[in-house]
Enzyme design. Structure first.
Site, PDB file in Angstrom:
ATOM      1  CD  GLU A   9      -1.938   1.881   1.769  1.00 27.36           C
ATOM      2  OE1 GLU A   9      -1.587   3.164   1.241  1.00 27.36           O
ATOM      3  OE2 GLU A   9      -2.486   2.824   2.832  1.00 27.36           O
ATOM      4  CD  GLU A  17       2.977   9.842  -1.569  1.00 30.13           C
ATOM      5  OE1 GLU A  17       4.316   9.509  -2.028  1.00 30.13           O
ATOM      6  OE2 GLU A  17       2.045   9.426  -1.079  1.00 30.13           O
TER       7      GLU A  17
HETATM    8  P1  NDP Z   1       9.200   4.606   3.721  1.00 29.37           P
HETATM    9  O1  NDP Z   1       8.018   3.988   2.344  1.00 29.37           O
HETATM   10  O2  NDP Z   1      10.629   4.688   3.525  1.00 29.37           O
HETATM   11  O3  NDP Z   1       8.803   3.638   4.730  1.00 29.37           O
HETATM   12  C1  NDP Z   1       7.845   3.039   5.433  1.00 29.37           C
HETATM   13  C2  NDP Z   1       8.631   2.464   6.038  1.00 29.37           C
HETATM   14  O4  NDP Z   1       9.796   0.948   4.901  1.00 29.37           O
HETATM   15  C3  NDP Z   1       9.261   2.846   6.876  1.00 29.37           C
HETATM   16  O5  NDP Z   1       8.841   1.454   8.228  1.00 29.37           O
HETATM   17  C4  NDP Z   1      10.917   2.155   6.874  1.00 29.37           C
HETATM   18  O6  NDP Z   1      11.624   2.647   7.633  1.00 29.37           O
HETATM   19  C5  NDP Z   1      10.266   1.507   6.111  1.00 29.37           C
HETATM   20  N1  NDP Z   1      11.659   1.163   5.220  1.00 29.37           N
HETATM   21  C6  NDP Z   1      12.613   2.324   4.823  1.00 29.37           C
HETATM   22  N2  NDP Z   1      13.641   2.015   3.869  1.00 29.37           N
HETATM   23  C7  NDP Z   1      13.647   0.654   3.577  1.00 29.37           C
HETATM   24  C8  NDP Z   1      14.417  -0.793   2.979  1.00 29.37           C
HETATM   25  N3  NDP Z   1      15.180  -0.107   2.350  1.00 29.37           N
HETATM   26  N4  NDP Z   1      13.681  -1.454   2.838  1.00 29.37           N
HETATM   27  C9  NDP Z   1      13.267  -2.327   4.162  1.00 29.37           C
HETATM   28  N5  NDP Z   1      12.237  -1.424   4.576  1.00 29.37           N
HETATM   29  C10 NDP Z   1      12.498   0.306   4.415  1.00 29.37           C
HETATM   30  O7  NDP Z   1       8.689   6.026   3.438  1.00 29.37           O
HETATM   31  P2  NDP Z   1       9.113   7.213   4.402  1.00 29.37           P
HETATM   32  O8  NDP Z   1       9.084   7.089   5.921  1.00 29.37           O
HETATM   33  O9  NDP Z   1      10.485   7.576   4.673  1.00 29.37           O
HETATM   34  O10 NDP Z   1       8.706   8.697   3.873  1.00 29.37           O
HETATM   35  C11 NDP Z   1       8.954   9.216   2.604  1.00 29.37           C
HETATM   36  C12 NDP Z   1       7.905   9.062   1.809  1.00 29.37           C
HETATM   37  O11 NDP Z   1       7.074   7.734   1.439  1.00 29.37           O
HETATM   38  C13 NDP Z   1       6.928  10.273   2.275  1.00 29.37           C
HETATM   39  O12 NDP Z   1       7.182  11.254   2.400  1.00 29.37           O
HETATM   40  C14 NDP Z   1       5.468   9.549   1.862  1.00 29.37           C
HETATM   41  O13 NDP Z   1       5.770  10.612   0.256  1.00 29.37           O
HETATM   42  C15 NDP Z   1       5.809   8.213   1.373  1.00 29.37           C
HETATM   43  N6  NDP Z   1       5.163   7.743   2.413  1.00 29.37           N
HETATM   44  C16 NDP Z   1       3.445   7.003   1.926  1.00 29.37           C
HETATM   45  C17 NDP Z   1       3.233   6.363   3.277  1.00 29.37           C
HETATM   46  C18 NDP Z   1       1.808   6.345   2.774  1.00 29.37           C
HETATM   47  O14 NDP Z   1       1.259   5.550   3.831  1.00 29.37           O
HETATM   48  N7  NDP Z   1       1.682   5.619   1.281  1.00 29.37           N
HETATM   49  C19 NDP Z   1       3.107   6.746   4.383  1.00 29.37           C
HETATM   50  C20 NDP Z   1       4.573   7.283   4.752  1.00 29.37           C
HETATM   51  C21 NDP Z   1       5.454   7.334   3.577  1.00 29.37           C
HETATM   52  P3  NDP Z   1      12.190   3.372   8.515  1.00 29.37           P
HETATM   53  O15 NDP Z   1      11.131   4.776   8.183  1.00 29.37           O
HETATM   54  O16 NDP Z   1      11.950   2.857   9.985  1.00 29.37           O
HETATM   55  O17 NDP Z   1      13.741   3.759   8.026  1.00 29.37           O
END
Ligand code: NDP
Length: 499
Positions: A268, A401
């Site tokens: 998602e 986004e």
């Molecule tokens: P991410 O997609 O980076 O993070 C979501 C989850 O994935 C977190 O638990 C994160 O861990 C983990 N993650 C990050 N990098 C990796 C990796 N290489 N391998 C495995 N897991 C990973 O979202 P962000 O929090 O950095 O946000 C960045 C952008 O993503 C936002 O600005 C927005 O555009 C989008 N976003 C969309 C969401 C939605 O609801 N669809 C929610 C959040 C973000 P950790 O953060 O602990 O490093």
């Protein structure tokens, strides 16, 4: 203290909180094997709330081991469905009982407003546990039609150990979206909260034990994506991953799966959703409140934020006038104050990212009508609600986004042009349409390639309705509704030849 109602009351609750700081594995608390910790920061003040175990592959492996053992011993996976139901109902009650404590913890951890945290944690999170609890003993398999000498049964079994990787924008709510159906199905889970917001998921694990969930069924491993997240994605003993977050990281999970055990991955991800107002719509309070909510709810840190507001040119001036009135009345400030409408961005890094998009909008020629920068006089990572007019479909603010409080108005000349602009995106999560013409509403709803279409009111639906995206917003898997359970079940055919 009885029913708290002011920032001072919530600060008293905050002062009494004990923040979880370790991983929850196999029913007890664990430091990281490496001994490393990371700081957990309140983005609204910059204050350090505490440190949290910096888990990596070693803890993920330990958690998967505990989850696998619990799955195989059958205390949860093979329990009678009504036993699982009873535990999940107790968990729903415990969340309700601890809602204020959890909501304050969530607000401090994320910068979200107490108003939103109370709504999510006091109402939505328990509803999810309750609804899936009730489903646990009401799902049946099937018997296939066969000849007299055969019985062919189609049964659904829990898939095994699930890896759940969460975002920071709705920390406990996303945990509930994924855990409630997975646990109701009989799976064991390893959950990684986002590094910015680990607290409430850890507290939930403790409450789940109190509710009667056997040790090892729910393990929470705080850490970073590159390490703990990747270790979940690549683990050969995790059977399914469900992820919510950015499209970029969602793609990594497909790669991790293809380079390990080919586990199915539910995704998602992001969105760039349209909010369409046709010329016949009444530009009344309800519509304007929807427009404001669609762009600014949760500070715009929402995957289904309707940032691209595509407004028929015949009503655009009236719409903008009323949107600006309401935007200027929004209160940005202390997230613990129940009167606050917009709290802080989740982190300084994210605030910079949002501000850089606002600068991009200005330099690409969008007309700034409100906001446009960091909130003056506030100590943390606040951004003023920002309204642009004159956005065009090619601008970065219309394509990428932003995940912040930015509302961009794009003028459209009639329904077909509105539809063309709305469809012009790589994403497909959500859309809102305002019109009094039912034919036009259905015409647009059917032609918009996205997972949810809201007509005459911005909403993501509720626990009963599946949520997920088309195109680069998601995989075929869905959160919510009965569909969510399907991600965590596998189908077995038992074919019996009678003698
Ligand atoms: P991410 O997609 O980076 O993070 C979501 C989850 O994935 C977190 O638990 C994160 O861990 C983990 N993650 C990050 N990098 C990796 C990796 N290489 N391998 C495995 N897991 C990973 O979202 P962000 O929090 O950095 O946000 C960045 C952008 O993503 C936002 O600005 C927005 O555009 C989008 N976003 C969309 C969401 C939605 O609801 N669809 C929610 C959040 C973000 P950790 O953060 O602990 O490093």
């Amino acid at each position: 203290m009885t029913s708290p109602s002011s920032a001072a009351d919530y600060r008293v609750i905050a002062s009494r909180l004990a923040f979880p700081s370790r991983a929850y594995i196999d029913g007890s608390w664990h430091e990281a094997t490496s001994g490393r910790v990371f700081e957990n920061i309140n983005p609204a003040t910059g204050a350090v709330l505490g440190t949290v175990a910096h888990c990596d592959a070693a803890e993920v492996d330990k958690a998967v081991g505990a989850a696998r053992r619990s799955f195989e011993d059958g205390a949860w996976s093979r329990a009678a469905p009504e036993e699982r139901k009873a535990v999940l109902l107790r968990l729903a009650d415990l969340v309700r009982e601890h809602a204020e404590e959890l909501a304050v913890m969530e607000s401090l951890d994320s910068g979200k407003t107490i108003k939103d945290c109370l709504n999510e944690i006091g109402h939505e999170v328990p509803t999810f546990f309750q609804w899936y609890a009730e489903l646990a003993d009401k799902s049946f398999g099937k018997v296939a039609p066969t000849g007299e000498k055969t019985v062919a049964m189609i049964v659904k079994e829990p898939v095994g150990v699930v890896g759940l990787v969460l975002p920071w924008n709705f920390p406990l709510l996303m945990a509930a979206w994924k855990l409630a159906p997975a646990l109701a199905a009989g799976c064991s889970a390893v959950l990684k909260p986002a590094e910015q917001t680990p607290l409430t998921a850890l507290r939930l694990a403790e409450l789940a034990t109190e509710a009667g969930l056997p040790a090892g069924v729910l393990n929470v491993v705080p850490g970073f994506g590159e390490t703990a997240g990747q270790a979940i994605g690549r683990h050969n003993d995790i059977d399914v991953v469900s992820f919510t977050g950015s499209t970029e990281v969602g793609a990594y999970f497909l790669k991790y799966a293809s380079e390990s055990n080919l586990k199915p991955v539910g995704l998602e991800m992001g969105g760039k959703s349209p909010f369409i107002v046709l010329e016949d719509a009444d530009i009344d309070d309800a519509l304007i409140s929807s427009a404001i909510n669609a762009a600014f709810w949760n500070g715009g840190q929402n995957c289904s934020a309707n940032m691209r507001q595509i407004i028929d040119l015949k009503v655009k001036d009236t719409f903008l006038h009323r949107v600006l009135e309401k935007t200027r009345a929004l209160v940005v400030g202390d997230p613990l104050d129940p009167g606050t409408d917009l709290g802080s961005m989740v982190s300084a890094e994210h605030q910079s990212r949002v501000l850089s998009y606002i600068e991009a909008g200005k330099s690409e020629g969008a007309r700034l009508l409100a906001g446009g920068g960091a909130s003056a006089g506030l100590p943390g990572c606040f951004v003023d609600p920002t309204v642009f007019d004159g956005v065009t479909p090619a601008m970065r603010v219309a394509r990428e986004e932003i995940f912040g409080p930015v509302l961009g108005v794009i003028g459209a000349n009639g329904v077909e042009e509105a539809l063309k602009i709305a469809r012009d995106t790589d994403y497909g999560l959500h859309a809102t349409i305002f019109t009094r013409d039912i034919d036009k509403a259905f015409h647009l709803a059917k032609r918009l390639p996205c997972g949810t279409v809201a007509v005459n009111g911005f909403t993501e639906g509720n626990v009963t309705t599946p949520f997920g995206g088309y195109k680069r917003s998601g995989s075929l898997a869905r959160d919510n509704g009965t569909e969510a359970v399907e991600q965590y079940l596998q189908t077995k055919t038992i074919w019996v030849s009678l003698r």
